[in-house]
Scaffold this motif. Structure first.
Motif, mmCIF file in Angstrom:
data_model
loop_
_atom_site.group_PDB
_atom_site.id
_atom_site.type_symbol
_atom_site.label_atom_id
_atom_site.label_comp_id
_atom_site.label_asym_id
_atom_site.label_seq_id
_atom_site.Cartn_x
_atom_site.Cartn_y
_atom_site.Cartn_z
ATOM 1 N N ALA A 188 0.812 -1.223 0.000
ATOM 2 C CA ALA A 188 0.000 0.000 0.000
ATOM 3 C C ALA A 188 0.839 1.263 0.000
ATOM 4 O O ALA A 188 0.307 2.351 -0.245
ATOM 5 N N GLY A 189 2.124 1.153 0.276
ATOM 6 C CA GLY A 189 2.961 2.349 0.267
ATOM 7 C C GLY A 189 2.457 3.404 1.228
ATOM 8 O O GLY A 189 2.330 3.157 2.433
ATOM 9 N N THR A 190 2.115 4.575 0.699
ATOM 10 C CA THR A 190 1.658 5.678 1.550
ATOM 11 C C THR A 190 0.157 5.609 1.863
ATOM 12 O O THR A 190 -0.412 6.587 2.332
ATOM 13 N N ARG A 214 -17.890 0.372 9.113
ATOM 14 C CA ARG A 214 -18.096 -0.464 10.296
ATOM 15 C C ARG A 214 -17.208 -1.705 10.232
ATOM 16 O O ARG A 214 -17.365 -2.629 11.040
ATOM 17 N N GLY A 215 -16.290 -1.695 9.290
ATOM 18 C CA GLY A 215 -15.351 -2.800 9.138
ATOM 19 C C GLY A 215 -13.940 -2.351 9.471
ATOM 20 O O GLY A 215 -13.738 -1.492 10.334
ATOM 21 N N LYS A 216 -12.964 -2.915 8.748
ATOM 22 C CA LYS A 216 -11.567 -2.628 9.067
ATOM 23 C C LYS A 216 -10.711 -2.833 7.825
ATOM 24 O O LYS A 216 -10.988 -3.703 6.999
ATOM 25 N N VAL A 217 -9.668 -2.029 7.696
ATOM 26 C CA VAL A 217 -8.700 -2.186 6.616
ATOM 27 C C VAL A 217 -7.316 -2.411 7.221
ATOM 28 O O VAL A 217 -6.899 -1.667 8.118
ATOM 29 N N VAL A 218 -6.632 -3.425 6.739
ATOM 30 C CA VAL A 218 -5.250 -3.693 7.130
ATOM 31 C C VAL A 218 -4.362 -3.310 5.949
ATOM 32 O O VAL A 218 -4.521 -3.836 4.850
ATOM 33 N N ILE A 219 -3.460 -2.366 6.186
ATOM 34 C CA ILE A 219 -2.573 -1.851 5.149
ATOM 35 C C ILE A 219 -1.180 -2.430 5.375
ATOM 36 O O ILE A 219 -0.601 -2.258 6.452
ATOM 37 N N THR A 220 -0.636 -3.110 4.373
ATOM 38 C CA THR A 220 0.683 -3.724 4.522
ATOM 39 C C THR A 220 1.674 -3.182 3.499
ATOM 40 O O THR A 220 1.300 -2.724 2.424
ATOM 41 N N ASP A 221 2.946 -3.261 3.864
ATOM 42 C CA ASP A 221 4.025 -2.919 2.954
ATOM 43 C C ASP A 221 5.317 -3.475 3.542
ATOM 44 O O ASP A 221 5.394 -3.732 4.751
ATOM 45 N N LEU A 222 6.313 -3.666 2.696
ATOM 46 C CA LEU A 222 7.639 -4.077 3.172
ATOM 47 C C LEU A 222 8.353 -2.948 3.896
ATOM 48 O O LEU A 222 9.171 -3.185 4.783
ATOM 49 N N ALA A 223 8.080 -1.707 3.482
ATOM 50 C CA ALA A 223 8.849 -0.554 3.939
ATOM 51 C C ALA A 223 8.106 0.216 5.026
ATOM 52 O O ALA A 223 7.066 0.820 4.770
ATOM 53 N N GLU A 224 8.655 0.197 6.232
ATOM 54 C CA GLU A 224 8.017 0.908 7.332
ATOM 55 C C GLU A 224 7.994 2.414 7.091
ATOM 56 O O GLU A 224 7.079 3.110 7.556
ATOM 57 N N GLY A 225 8.979 2.931 6.333
ATOM 58 C CA GLY A 225 9.003 4.364 6.030
ATOM 59 C C GLY A 225 7.793 4.805 5.231
ATOM 60 O O GLY A 225 7.259 5.906 5.444
ATOM 61 N N MET A 226 7.352 3.960 4.295
ATOM 62 C CA MET A 226 6.158 4.287 3.510
ATOM 63 C C MET A 226 4.907 4.237 4.392
ATOM 64 O O MET A 226 4.019 5.108 4.302
ATOM 65 N N LEU A 227 4.822 3.235 5.270
ATOM 66 C CA LEU A 227 3.639 3.095 6.127
ATOM 67 C C LEU A 227 3.549 4.223 7.156
ATOM 68 O O LEU A 227 2.451 4.566 7.599
ATOM 69 N N GLU A 228 4.681 4.809 7.522
ATOM 70 C CA GLU A 228 4.644 5.962 8.428
ATOM 71 C C GLU A 228 3.908 7.129 7.778
ATOM 72 O O GLU A 228 3.165 7.863 8.445
ATOM 73 N N ALA A 264 1.520 6.744 5.571
ATOM 74 C CA ALA A 264 0.113 6.335 5.603
ATOM 75 C C ALA A 264 -0.516 6.628 6.957
ATOM 76 O O ALA A 264 -1.658 7.132 7.027
ATOM 77 N N CYS A 265 0.203 6.358 8.032
ATOM 78 C CA CYS A 265 -0.328 6.614 9.380
ATOM 79 C C CYS A 265 -0.546 8.107 9.604
ATOM 80 O O CYS A 265 -1.564 8.518 10.188
ATOM 81 N N ASP A 266 0.390 8.917 9.143
ATOM 82 C CA ASP A 266 0.236 10.366 9.288
ATOM 83 C C ASP A 266 -0.991 10.865 8.518
ATOM 84 O O ASP A 266 -1.754 11.715 9.007
ATOM 85 N N LYS A 267 -1.188 10.346 7.324
ATOM 86 C CA LYS A 267 -2.343 10.748 6.522
ATOM 87 C C LYS A 267 -3.640 10.330 7.196
ATOM 88 O O LYS A 267 -4.621 11.087 7.209
ATOM 89 N N ALA A 268 -3.672 9.119 7.772
ATOM 90 C CA ALA A 268 -4.873 8.634 8.446
ATOM 91 C C ALA A 268 -5.218 9.524 9.642
ATOM 92 O O ALA A 268 -6.395 9.849 9.869
ATOM 93 N N ARG A 269 -4.201 9.927 10.393
ATOM 94 C CA ARG A 269 -4.444 10.811 11.535
ATOM 95 C C ARG A 269 -5.018 12.143 11.070
ATOM 96 O O ARG A 269 -5.960 12.675 11.667
ATOM 97 N N GLN A 270 -4.466 12.687 9.994
ATOM 98 C CA GLN A 270 -4.942 13.969 9.474
ATOM 99 C C GLN A 270 -6.393 13.889 9.013
ATOM 100 O O GLN A 270 -7.152 14.861 9.136
#
Length: 281
Positions: A58-60, A73-87, A89-95
């Motif tokens: 999922a990258g970013t 009312r469900g859930k999404v699990v976002i995966t990637d090899l690179a923790e830097g890309m997922l960081e 994604a987490c920032d965007k989700a918070r925003q």
């Protein structure tokens, strides 16, 4: 996974982590550009409000974060090899105030989920880079519930993707680059019509179909195009690292001339072509 595939995986992880700052910088621009493929994936998956969805490579964060809004009312699990890309994604989700999601750093060839966990699986521009694509598709099928849907996007053939071939082709005319090993991860590895669809069928998916998506990478001008590609496209940066300053400047000018010749309006809106493949378990 054998040693060679593990080496490819670790190289991929290091590369995407290295380029995560560039992807963060250009995220709004990139996500707008890639949105048509994400929209096609989402439409094919027919997301329901209570679905549990897996977004792989999922990258970013897209299309997973958009899917989270639909699976309210469900859930999404976002995966990637690179923790830097997922960081990113987490920032965007918070925003955006998105809370029904989690990120997992993992390898698609060894998904850390039980059988039949997810209602749907999405993967936008990941398959081309997986060391073992059939194993990846098989793992995706394993974690899908019976009747669950999968949708993936890959880049099409080089002729449809001037946005990257304009630069890479010019580089290859000026620098001697080693030919990639047959079947090695790369942009156009899955581009041939029917390739990914055939892989899905081989993995056991039913009702497999594919659709071509075309459009433009709208940069506005050549300088912005050059900057963008050099901050997010690992193959370009790797190739140009072998050139001295004079050669790099020569390549840049030749690319600009090529783009202006192909797109006389001087807006640097370069063609792309992708393929979206869907299937069911």
């Amino acid at each position: 996974m054998d040693t060679q595939l593990e080496q490819i995986r670790e190289q991929q992880k290091a590369t995407w982590n290295k380029f995560s700052p560039g992807w963060r910088k250009w995220d709004d621009f990139t996500m707008n550009w890639l949105k048509p493929m994400g929209d096609e994936i989402i439409q094919a998956l027919q997301i329901q409000p209570t679905d549990t969805v897996l977004d792989i490579a999922a990258g970013t964060g897209e299309p997973g974060l958009t899917i989270a809004g639909l699976a309210s009312r469900g859930k999404v699990v976002i995966t990637d090899l690179a923790e830097g890309m997922l960081e990113v994604a987490c920032d965007k989700a918070r925003q955006k105030g998105i809370s029904n999601f989690e990120t997992v750093v993992c390898d698609v060839s060894e998904l850390p989920f039980d059988d039949a966990t997810f209602d749907a699986v999405s993967c936008r521009f990941g398959f081309m880079f997986f060391p073992d694509m059939l194993l990846a598709a098989t793992e995706m099928r394993r974690v899908l519930k019976p009747g669950g849907k999968i949708a993936a996007a890959v880049w099409g053939v080089p002729d449809k993707n001037v946005w990257v071939t304009a630069i890479m082709g010019t580089i290859q005319q000026n620098i001697s680059l080693p030919a990639p090993a047959h079947g090695a991860p790369g942009m156009f590895r899955c581009g041939s019509p029917g390739f990914l669809a055939g892989l899905f069928r081989q993995a056991g998916f039913n009702n497999v179909s594919e659709k071509e998506i075309t459009g433009k990478l709208a940069c506005g001008n050549n300088e912005r195009y050059w900057s963008f590609i050099n901050e997010v496209a690992a193959p370009v940066v790797a190739a140009l690292s072998k050139a001295d300053e004079a050669t790099t400047e020569k390549i840049k000018q030749q690319v600009f001339e090529l783009v202006d010749q192909k797109y006389p309006d001087k807006k640097a809106a370069l063609d792309y072509g992708a393929v979206v493949v869907t299937g069911e378990k």
